[in-house]
Design a protein around this motif. Sequence first.
Motif, PDB file in Angstrom:
ATOM      1  N   GLN A   1       2.141  10.161  -0.430  1.00  0.00           N
ATOM      2  CA  GLN A   1       1.651   9.028   0.352  1.00  0.00           C
ATOM      3  C   GLN A   1       0.677   8.216  -0.501  1.00  0.00           C
ATOM      4  N   ALA A   2       0.113   7.180   0.092  1.00  0.00           N
ATOM      5  CA  ALA A   2      -0.845   6.337  -0.626  1.00  0.00           C
ATOM      6  C   ALA A   2      -2.123   7.117  -0.948  1.00  0.00           C
ATOM      7  N   ASP A   3      -2.936   6.601  -1.877  1.00  0.00           N
ATOM      8  CA  ASP A   3      -4.246   7.158  -2.261  1.00  0.00           C
ATOM      9  C   ASP A   3      -4.155   8.572  -2.842  1.00  0.00           C
ATOM     10  N   ASP A   4      -3.044   8.928  -3.516  1.00  0.00           N
ATOM     11  CA  ASP A   4      -2.882  10.283  -4.060  1.00  0.00           C
ATOM     12  C   ASP A   4      -2.937  11.363  -2.981  1.00  0.00           C
ATOM     13  N   VAL A   5      -2.604  10.989  -1.765  1.00  0.00           N
ATOM     14  CA  VAL A   5      -2.490  11.981  -0.694  1.00  0.00           C
ATOM     15  C   VAL A   5      -1.034  12.440  -0.646  1.00  0.00           C
ATOM     16  N   TRP A   6      -0.843  13.747  -0.548  1.00  0.00           N
ATOM     17  CA  TRP A   6       0.504  14.314  -0.478  1.00  0.00           C
ATOM     18  C   TRP A   6       0.668  15.015   0.862  1.00  0.00           C
ATOM     19  N   ARG A   7       1.861  14.848   1.426  1.00  0.00           N
ATOM     20  CA  ARG A   7       2.190  15.523   2.674  1.00  0.00           C
ATOM     21  C   ARG A   7       2.975  16.793   2.343  1.00  0.00           C
ATOM     22  N   LEU A   8       2.481  17.906   2.852  1.00  0.00           N
ATOM     23  CA  LEU A   8       3.170  19.187   2.696  1.00  0.00           C
ATOM     24  C   LEU A   8       3.569  19.683   4.079  1.00  0.00           C
ATOM     25  N   ASP A   9       4.709  20.282   4.154  1.00  0.00           N
ATOM     26  CA  ASP A   9       5.229  20.744   5.436  1.00  0.00           C
ATOM     27  C   ASP A   9       5.790  22.145   5.225  1.00  0.00           C
TER      28      ASP A   9
ATOM     29  N   GLU B   1      -1.907   1.570  11.767  1.00  0.00           N
ATOM     30  CA  GLU B   1      -2.547   1.224  13.038  1.00  0.00           C
ATOM     31  C   GLU B   1      -3.760   0.325  12.816  1.00  0.00           C
ATOM     32  N   GLU B   2      -4.553   0.655  11.806  1.00  0.00           N
ATOM     33  CA  GLU B   2      -5.762  -0.145  11.560  1.00  0.00           C
ATOM     34  C   GLU B   2      -5.392  -1.605  11.283  1.00  0.00           C
ATOM     35  N   TRP B   3      -4.349  -1.810  10.497  1.00  0.00           N
ATOM     36  CA  TRP B   3      -3.979  -3.183  10.133  1.00  0.00           C
ATOM     37  C   TRP B   3      -3.319  -3.913  11.299  1.00  0.00           C
ATOM     38  N   MET B   4      -2.651  -3.177  12.156  1.00  0.00           N
ATOM     39  CA  MET B   4      -2.112  -3.832  13.352  1.00  0.00           C
ATOM     40  C   MET B   4      -3.246  -4.221  14.300  1.00  0.00           C
ATOM     41  N   VAL B   5      -4.250  -3.358  14.400  1.00  0.00           N
ATOM     42  CA  VAL B   5      -5.409  -3.689  15.241  1.00  0.00           C
ATOM     43  C   VAL B   5      -6.097  -4.958  14.700  1.00  0.00           C
ATOM     44  N   GLU B   6      -6.198  -5.057  13.374  1.00  0.00           N
ATOM     45  CA  GLU B   6      -6.779  -6.270  12.769  1.00  0.00           C
ATOM     46  C   GLU B   6      -5.978  -7.517  13.125  1.00  0.00           C
TER      47      GLU B   6
ATOM     48  N   LYS C   1       0.825  -1.213   0.000  1.00  0.00           N
ATOM     49  CA  LYS C   1       0.000   0.000   0.000  1.00  0.00           C
ATOM     50  C   LYS C   1       0.866   1.273   0.000  1.00  0.00           C
ATOM     51  N   GLY C   2       2.008   1.190   0.640  1.00  0.00           N
ATOM     52  CA  GLY C   2       2.862   2.377   0.801  1.00  0.00           C
ATOM     53  C   GLY C   2       3.545   2.778  -0.495  1.00  0.00           C
ATOM     54  N   ILE C   3       4.076   3.963  -0.483  1.00  0.00           N
ATOM     55  CA  ILE C   3       4.795   4.499  -1.637  1.00  0.00           C
ATOM     56  C   ILE C   3       6.293   4.337  -1.350  1.00  0.00           C
ATOM     57  N   SER C   4       6.965   3.549  -2.185  1.00  0.00           N
ATOM     58  CA  SER C   4       8.422   3.398  -2.020  1.00  0.00           C
ATOM     59  C   SER C   4       9.113   4.541  -2.737  1.00  0.00           C
ATOM     60  N   TRP C   5      10.098   5.102  -2.090  1.00  0.00           N
ATOM     61  CA  TRP C   5      10.818   6.198  -2.750  1.00  0.00           C
ATOM     62  C   TRP C   5      12.282   6.112  -2.379  1.00  0.00           C
ATOM     63  N   LYS C   6      13.131   6.721  -3.196  1.00  0.00           N
ATOM     64  CA  LYS C   6      14.546   6.733  -2.870  1.00  0.00           C
ATOM     65  C   LYS C   6      15.274   8.006  -3.310  1.00  0.00           C
ATOM     66  N   VAL C   7      14.626   8.814  -4.148  1.00  0.00           N
ATOM     67  CA  VAL C   7      15.295  10.031  -4.613  1.00  0.00           C
ATOM     68  C   VAL C   7      14.798  11.233  -3.811  1.00  0.00           C
ATOM     69  N   GLY C   8      15.721  12.027  -3.348  1.00  0.00           N
ATOM     70  CA  GLY C   8      15.387  13.268  -2.669  1.00  0.00           C
ATOM     71  C   GLY C   8      16.047  14.427  -3.400  1.00  0.00           C
TER      72      GLY C   8
ATOM     73  N   ALA D   1      14.105   0.875   1.127  1.00  0.00           N
ATOM     74  CA  ALA D   1      14.775   1.822   2.026  1.00  0.00           C
ATOM     75  C   ALA D   1      13.755   2.591   2.867  1.00  0.00           C
ATOM     76  N   PHE D   2      12.673   3.026   2.205  1.00  0.00           N
ATOM     77  CA  PHE D   2      11.645   3.816   2.881  1.00  0.00           C
ATOM     78  C   PHE D   2      10.317   3.591   2.190  1.00  0.00           C
ATOM     79  N   ILE D   3       9.244   3.599   2.969  1.00  0.00           N
ATOM     80  CA  ILE D   3       7.934   3.762   2.344  1.00  0.00           C
ATOM     81  C   ILE D   3       7.224   4.926   3.035  1.00  0.00           C
ATOM     82  N   ASN D   4       6.331   5.549   2.300  1.00  0.00           N
ATOM     83  CA  ASN D   4       5.444   6.552   2.889  1.00  0.00           C
ATOM     84  C   ASN D   4       4.056   5.954   2.982  1.00  0.00           C
ATOM     85  N   LEU D   5       3.513   5.962   4.182  1.00  0.00           N
ATOM     86  CA  LEU D   5       2.174   5.409   4.391  1.00  0.00           C
ATOM     87  C   LEU D   5       1.542   6.143   5.560  1.00  0.00           C
ATOM     88  N   GLN D   6       0.300   6.516   5.384  1.00  0.00           N
ATOM     89  CA  GLN D   6      -0.405   7.212   6.456  1.00  0.00           C
ATOM     90  C   GLN D   6      -0.455   6.335   7.704  1.00  0.00           C
TER      91      GLN D   6
END
Lengths: 537, 67
Positions: free
Chosen positions: A240-248, A130-135, A89-96, A120-125
């Motif tokens: 992130q997943a589902d076409d959600v982008w994190r902005l800071d 948490e939901e999948w760990m609860v499951e 589900k997560g987005i794998s990335w490696k270039v910054g 190396a890294f994934i981005n996932l909300q």
Amino acid sequence: MFQTYSYPEYAYVPSAEQVEGRTMRHPVVIIGAGPVGLTAALDLAARGVPCVVIDDNNTVSVGSRAVCYAKRPLEIWDRLGLADRFIDKGISWKVGKVFFGDRQVYQFDLLPEGGHKCPAFINLQQYYLEEWMVEAIAAHPRIDLRWKHKLISLRQEGDHAILTVETPDGIFAMEADWVIACDGANSDTRRMVGAEFTGQFFQDRFLIADIVMKADFPTERWFWFDPPFHRNQSALLHKQADDVWRLDFQLGWDTDPTEEKRPEKVIPRVKAMLGDDVEFELEWASVYQFACRRIGQFRHGRVLFAGDSAHQVSPFGARGANTGVQDIDNLAWKLALVLKGQAPESLIDSYHDERAFAADDNLLNSTRSTDFITPKSAASRRFRDAVLDLAGVADFAKPLVNSGRLSAPTPYANSALNTADAGEWAGRMSPGTVCADAPVTVRGKPDWLIRHLGQGFTLLSFGDAETVTANGVTALPLMVGRDLDDAEGLVAARYDGKPGTCYLIRPDQHVAARWRSFDPAAIAGALARACGAEGAL
Amino acid sequence: MQLNLSPNIADPDGFYEYLVDSQREMGDEAANRMNARLILILANHVGDARVLREAIRLAATSGGRPD
């Protein structure tokens, strides 16, 4: 407000002990059902320890929060059977990419070495995690996860803690041999034991926003220093997943946090960053400030602190949740051995020694990144800008650019659980280091080395080896060439696996000791030491 | 000798922290004076006139453009 995710609401279930009014003694009670507490429950249960998790809420993380998960926590979750779903589900990335003003000055590739199962890294909300760990927990008979249970006081007797807990049905008491406090940076448990939590507080505020956008920006981490759309501050864009982008957005200290998270304020900032013609929906926004600090002692009698309750870092480098999960990796097997009477209680002190060492390394890296990203004086800002200026034209300045040093595990180089090397060794796998993964085949099928480590102590051997036992703890052989095949030669390459070589590997997949031949007496000594035996050879 | 622009500092983050920390308690003017002294000390260490001139030319630009 959320169009990509609906929050589960978990049912409050009255516990038998509260209903019947009988005080029960539990081996382990975990405070807090965030990523760290949930991982603790799953790891302990996997090692045969029943546990109770209490949480004062009844849903998952609101907002995407932690977002970036590094390779090592993914490997830990893989040991617990969870990683495939996260990685899928997560987005794998490696270039910054790093921009200064209007130009790109630096690009890095995390260049993950090939031949590892986890990226190396994934981005996932965080809410998915948490939901999948609860499951997973719901399917686990050894874990009792209780929502709407709030810890209101805690006191300790010699060999247990007494917890007073409030639920919708009132107040009751529970007893626990051990308590793991995973209740975050503002931990009530930490306050209840009177622990110190000291460090550096940064006078700055940051806005984080999740937006939904179907844009074809590349899957890269973009970091801006002093961009034209947000002068004198920094900004970050991450997918992130589902076409959600994190902005800071760095805001500075003299801003009103309530005002800044209003959509009327956030949307113009996003438009300035992305351009007026990009269509997006704002999903979530939050304003935060941060500190770099840690608890004095991770262990207070029978109460153990893990994750943000033990150490708080700046977000640059993704060191928060990632290190919290590694705290649990370190703690769960030790607690399981002590509870089974196979190791002295003092083994738990090595949890503080090893994880405080790692926390200090994280704090150092995170503080340095923060100082670079948010210079505290004109003099420091001048150096920062000079580095960025030069990074575009001179290679030497690139390693000085610090937009966050991304989380990597800290080797427990000086741990008392290690047995020192004898002789010459090539490569990185010295005692205290986390095991490198490698592709293998098992009965002709492709597999990964690390999946065969971590159920207990393992003897990874490049020659004949047999089971070794010390004080009731066994180390089972995993022979290269018999139990698995080193099809690409990478196991031998990464472990300097000359014929006869034998590694003792801890249940948390860290090297405890290694030898050039199978020596049962030496292995038994190292095994006893890794289990905290006093005076072990 | 040629101006070395390849990475040559063993622990870049440790060096940078030490450098910035050395001015943490200074006012801006004092930090500027320290920078000037530091340049002269390092220039003397380098010695080679051609290298120094090349470094000065690079430093006078901003990202390769006139500052």
